[in-house]
Design a protein around this motif. Structure first.
Motif, PDB file in Angstrom:
ATOM      1  N   ARG A 163      -8.326  68.305  61.384  1.00 15.77           N
ATOM      2  CA  ARG A 163      -8.340  66.965  60.801  1.00 15.77           C
ATOM      3  C   ARG A 163      -7.919  67.007  59.328  1.00 15.77           C
ATOM      4  O   ARG A 163      -7.165  66.146  58.854  1.00 15.77           O
ATOM      5  CB  ARG A 163      -9.733  66.363  60.951  1.00 15.77           C
ATOM      6  N   HIS A 221      -5.960  69.218  57.981  1.00 18.16           N
ATOM      7  CA  HIS A 221      -4.528  69.494  57.948  1.00 18.16           C
ATOM      8  C   HIS A 221      -3.714  68.230  58.224  1.00 18.16           C
ATOM      9  O   HIS A 221      -2.678  67.979  57.569  1.00 18.16           O
ATOM     10  CB  HIS A 221      -4.193  70.577  58.976  1.00 18.16           C
ATOM     11  N   VAL A 222      -4.154  67.434  59.176  1.00 18.02           N
ATOM     12  CA  VAL A 222      -3.439  66.187  59.491  1.00 18.02           C
ATOM     13  C   VAL A 222      -3.464  65.239  58.294  1.00 18.02           C
ATOM     14  O   VAL A 222      -2.445  64.610  57.944  1.00 18.02           O
ATOM     15  CB  VAL A 222      -4.060  65.525  60.737  1.00 18.02           C
ATOM     16  N   ILE A 223      -4.633  65.127  57.640  1.00 14.50           N
ATOM     17  CA  ILE A 223      -4.732  64.255  56.465  1.00 14.50           C
ATOM     18  C   ILE A 223      -3.806  64.751  55.351  1.00 14.50           C
ATOM     19  O   ILE A 223      -3.128  63.961  54.677  1.00 14.50           O
ATOM     20  CB  ILE A 223      -6.195  64.190  55.982  1.00 14.50           C
ATOM     21  N   GLN A 224      -3.764  66.083  55.176  1.00 16.40           N
ATOM     22  CA  GLN A 224      -2.888  66.655  54.152  1.00 16.40           C
ATOM     23  C   GLN A 224      -1.424  66.346  54.455  1.00 16.40           C
ATOM     24  O   GLN A 224      -0.641  65.997  53.559  1.00 16.40           O
ATOM     25  CB  GLN A 224      -3.112  68.167  54.085  1.00 16.40           C
ATOM     26  N   GLU A 225      -1.018  66.460  55.713  1.00 20.01           N
ATOM     27  CA  GLU A 225       0.365  66.183  56.085  1.00 20.01           C
ATOM     28  C   GLU A 225       0.703  64.711  55.860  1.00 20.01           C
ATOM     29  O   GLU A 225       1.808  64.377  55.416  1.00 20.01           O
ATOM     30  CB  GLU A 225       0.590  66.554  57.552  1.00 20.01           C
ATOM     31  N   ARG A 226      -0.241  63.829  56.159  1.00 17.01           N
ATOM     32  CA  ARG A 226       0.011  62.405  55.935  1.00 17.01           C
ATOM     33  C   ARG A 226       0.190  62.106  54.458  1.00 17.01           C
ATOM     34  O   ARG A 226       1.040  61.294  54.068  1.00 17.01           O
ATOM     35  CB  ARG A 226      -1.137  61.581  56.511  1.00 17.01           C
ATOM     36  N   ARG A 227      -0.614  62.752  53.617  1.00 18.77           N
ATOM     37  CA  ARG A 227      -0.475  62.527  52.177  1.00 18.77           C
ATOM     38  C   ARG A 227       0.870  63.034  51.663  1.00 18.77           C
ATOM     39  O   ARG A 227       1.507  62.378  50.826  1.00 18.77           O
ATOM     40  CB  ARG A 227      -1.621  63.216  51.444  1.00 18.77           C
ATOM     41  N   THR A 270       3.615  63.252  53.424  1.00 20.37           N
ATOM     42  CA  THR A 270       4.631  62.323  53.929  1.00 20.37           C
ATOM     43  C   THR A 270       4.684  61.052  53.087  1.00 20.37           C
ATOM     44  O   THR A 270       5.775  60.567  52.721  1.00 20.37           O
ATOM     45  CB  THR A 270       4.332  61.968  55.392  1.00 20.37           C
ATOM     46  N   LEU A 271       3.512  60.493  52.766  1.00 20.41           N
ATOM     47  CA  LEU A 271       3.472  59.290  51.925  1.00 20.41           C
ATOM     48  C   LEU A 271       4.026  59.574  50.539  1.00 20.41           C
ATOM     49  O   LEU A 271       4.766  58.757  49.969  1.00 20.41           O
ATOM     50  CB  LEU A 271       2.024  58.788  51.838  1.00 20.41           C
ATOM     51  N   ARG A 326       7.794  59.689  50.655  1.00 17.22           N
ATOM     52  CA  ARG A 326       8.389  58.347  50.720  1.00 17.22           C
ATOM     53  C   ARG A 326       8.362  57.663  49.357  1.00 17.22           C
ATOM     54  O   ARG A 326       9.334  57.031  48.931  1.00 17.22           O
ATOM     55  CB  ARG A 326       7.634  57.500  51.746  1.00 17.22           C
TER      56      ARG A 326
END
Length: 677
Positions: free
Chosen positions: A447, A449-455, A457-458, A461
């Motif tokens: 979880r 790691h997923v949050i880190q990847e989303r940050r 990605t944002l 952008r």
């Protein structure tokens, strides 16, 4: 050639109850000529520029594509007959029908949710937090990343200017206030980092620390940039371009087949529809294979003859569009436009081995060595640049930089692909041992790691949007400096045109003295004011303008039958140039200030749209001849007008004199024959 499946027909029929024959207003036994004529009439009615919509135009064009092809029409007629019969209960729904049913269920659910919301009174909305600036968001996201991830993001995704601007913004913020704002905006304890911890030396390479210490002023306030006005009617098969100054909208017909894009010349809407019928007929008759280009040329000739036109009237532009998932991802690479089918065939033979077709899902290149793929990419890059150079493209450096940028942007996909292939190879060799080597990952780590990847990605952008804003600011600064330069140039030109004696002609005198040719001419017709002064400085033949031929024309024609076509009629008619005209009383016509050619010459622009200039020049000449129908001779005073003599010949059959014919009259054989026609 792809054929529409009956399941797609069924979805179209569910969306629109009319058949393709009803869309075109035809009977089912209509001939091919009736279908073409009905398409052109209906397309003119439903085109967005004629009051219709894009959806209606696409439906009409789809009906024409289906009915003009014999195989598609037979399949469609058979489907029309079968759809009247009751459907079988044991038949499974197709993928398209399932998608349509899913859309209906979602729409029904949305309607129920809307009714439920209306029945329950809405609560008072909570007050939203104040909007944060882009820099504050980037600062907050960087603070939430781990140290290693933050260092990697700053080194790989930040440009040098973005680092400088972010550090300047952070240094201008007060420390306690910034800490309070950050603590209020986020409850994450990882966000409570000091300002210096984000761009400190421990998060950047040492060689960049001395550069990042520079300070820049705060970001200037940006006003929204208006998009360049284009034609609102860019629909499938037709492109549109609107010129804001003249209000003229031109259209082009465009068809693509197996990576080859064929585009017609710019013209009005009815002519573009005729060209679209020709290109669509060619597309339906073509057979894919090794001799695609030659088959395309033959099919185009036959389709043009059926419409009563010649192939050279279309002035076709041909280009190749390619894709390669490993090198450039989802990007599409296009070659410069050419006008020869032989050249297109050579380029296609060179580039096709490197690229995938649009519907080709096979990836045979995944089993190759990365080094071999890298060498293939360098080989392709060299071939592509050679093709661009052979077609006359000047800015090859920018093309090379664009190719490298596309390759660099897709590096993440290549790395992920190689990791995936390595895991598959390891699992294939020894599945049990490979599974034991994998570290155990808890749900909490996954979880995080997923949050880190989303940050990340944002943050990526936001950085892309910020870089676009920086580029727009730079472009606006360059535009202001260019406008200032043009303003000074126009002021200087106005001063010289009002008083030509203020112009320093010492440079022209020295150039005359150094010239070794027998005949000397100039590139600006307005130097006719200095004809006598400069001719007296040399013993050679000197011609400053085609106005030298005006006395000979006046001896053969009255002034009312001679028209002078110039760049600026107001300047040529000023008292300063009265000696050059010698009391000429005939019509003097100048370029309209809204014309593209006038804009290019007056502002000294580097790019000229020759097709647009031809259309506007033809309109100007036709209007001038309507005003002065007794014209029997025309004198092109501006040295930029001789390339448009073929356009003038479409409306004028009298004598046309310019600087080239004047030079030929002085020295026979000096100008080639094709420039005198």
């Amino acid at each position: 050639m792809s054929i529409l499946q009956p399941s797609i027909y069924s979805v179209l029929l569910m969306q629109t109850p009319m058949s393709f024959y009803d869309v075109l207003g035809l009977q089912q036994n209509a001939s091919i000529e009736d279908i073409r004529l009905a398409f052109k009439q209906r397309a003119l009615e439903v085109h967005p520029d004629k009051g219709g919509t894009k959806e209606e135009f696409h439906r009409v064009y789809q009906a024409f594509e289906t009915l003009v092809a014999r195989q598609r029409r037979e399949q469609y007629d058979a489907w029309l007959v079968s759809c009247k019969e009751p459907p079988s209960q044991n038949r499974k729904d197709s993928l398209a029908e399932k998608r349509h049913k899913k859309q209906k269920r979602q729409a029904r659910k949305q309607t129920k949710d809307t009714d439920k919301t209306r029945s329950n009174p809405p609560q008072m909305p909570k007050p939203q937090r104040s909007s944060r600036s882009r820099l504050a968001k980037i600062h907050r996201l960087l603070g939430r990343l781990s140290r290693e991830t933050r260092r990697q993001v700053i080194c790989e995704r930040f440009s040098q200017k973005q680092r400088l601007l972010l550090e300047s913004w952070m240094s201008s913020m007060p420390g306690p206030a910034a800490d309070e704002t950050r603590d209020r905006e986020s409850a994450d304890p990882c966000a409570a980092l000091p300002h210096e911890a984000i761009l400190k030396s421990d998060s950047r390479p040492r060689e960049e620390q001395s550069v990042v210490r520079l300070a820049l002023p705060e970001l200037p306030a940006r006003s929204p940039i208006k998009a360049k006005p284009r034609g609102r009617s860019k629909v499938r098969g037709l492109g549109a371009e609107k010129y804001p100054r003249s209000g003229l909208t031109v259209y082009t017909a465009c068809v693509g087949i197996d990576g080859i894009v064929v585009t017609s010349r710019k013209c009005d809407l009815p002519t573009a529809l005729d060209y679209l019928v020709i290109l669509t007929t060619m597309k339906e008759r073509i057979q894919l294979g090794d001799n695609l280009v030659s088959n395309m040329e033959n099919a185009l000739c036959l389709a043009a003859k059926e419409q009563g036109k010649e192939l050279h009237e279309l002035q076709l532009n041909l280009s190749l569009h390619f894709r390669h998932a490993y090198w450039i991802g989802r990007e599409t690479l296009c070659t410069p436009r050419c006008h020869s089918f032989e050249v297109l065939a050579d380029h296609r033979q060179l580039l096709c081995p490197f690229f995938q077709r649009k519907n080709d899902r096979s990836r045979g290149w995944v089993h190759l060595d990365p080094q071999a793929l890298r060498e293939q990419w360098l080989q392709f890059q060299k071939l592509y640049l050679n093709i661009c150079s052979s077609l006359g493209m000047q800015q090859l450096t920018k093309v090379r930089q664009r190719l490298q940028r596309m390759y660099r942007v897709n590096s993440d996909y290549r790395q992920a692909l190689h990791r995936h292939l390595e895991r598959k190879a390891m699992a294939r060799e020894d599945p049990r041992r490979w599974r034991q080597k994998q570290p155990k990952i808890t749900s909490r780590q996954r979880r995080a790691h997923v949050i880190q990847e989303r940050r990340v990605t944002l943050l990526s952008r936001l950085l892309r949007e910020w870089q676009c804003a920086i580029d727009k600011d730079d472009a606006r600064c360059r535009l202001r400096s260019e406008q200032h330069r043009r303003k000074r140039k126009n002021a200087e030109d106005s001063r010289v045109n009002a008083d030509p004696e203020a112009l320093d002609i010492s440079g022209f005198v020295s150039a005359l003295a150094a010239a070794e040719a027998k005949v000397i001419s100039t590139s600006c017709g307005f130097l006719a004011y200095f004809q006598q002064a400069l001719a007296a400085k040399t013993e050679k033949t000197f011609i400053s303008s085609s106005l030298v031929a005006l006395p000979g024309l006046r001896s053969r024609f009255p002034d009312e039958e001679v028209m002078i076509l110039t760049f600026d009629a107001q300047v040529l008619g000023s008292p300063a140039y009265s000696t050059s005209l010698d009391g000429f009383g005939g019509p003097v016509v100048g370029l309209d200030k809204s014309m593209h050619l006038y804009e290019v010459i007056s502002q000294d622009l580097a790019h000229l749209d020759f097709e647009r200039a031809e259309v506007e020049m033809e309109r100007l000449v036709a209007a001038a001849l309507d005003r002065f129908p007794g014209t029997k001779a025309m004198l092109l005073e501006c040295t930029n007008l001789p390339p448009y003599k073929h356009v003038i010949r479409r409306h004028f059959a009298g004598e046309i004199h310019d600087c080239l014919t004047t030079l030929e009259g002085v020295h026979t054989g000096l100008v080639k024959e094709r420039f005198l026609a």
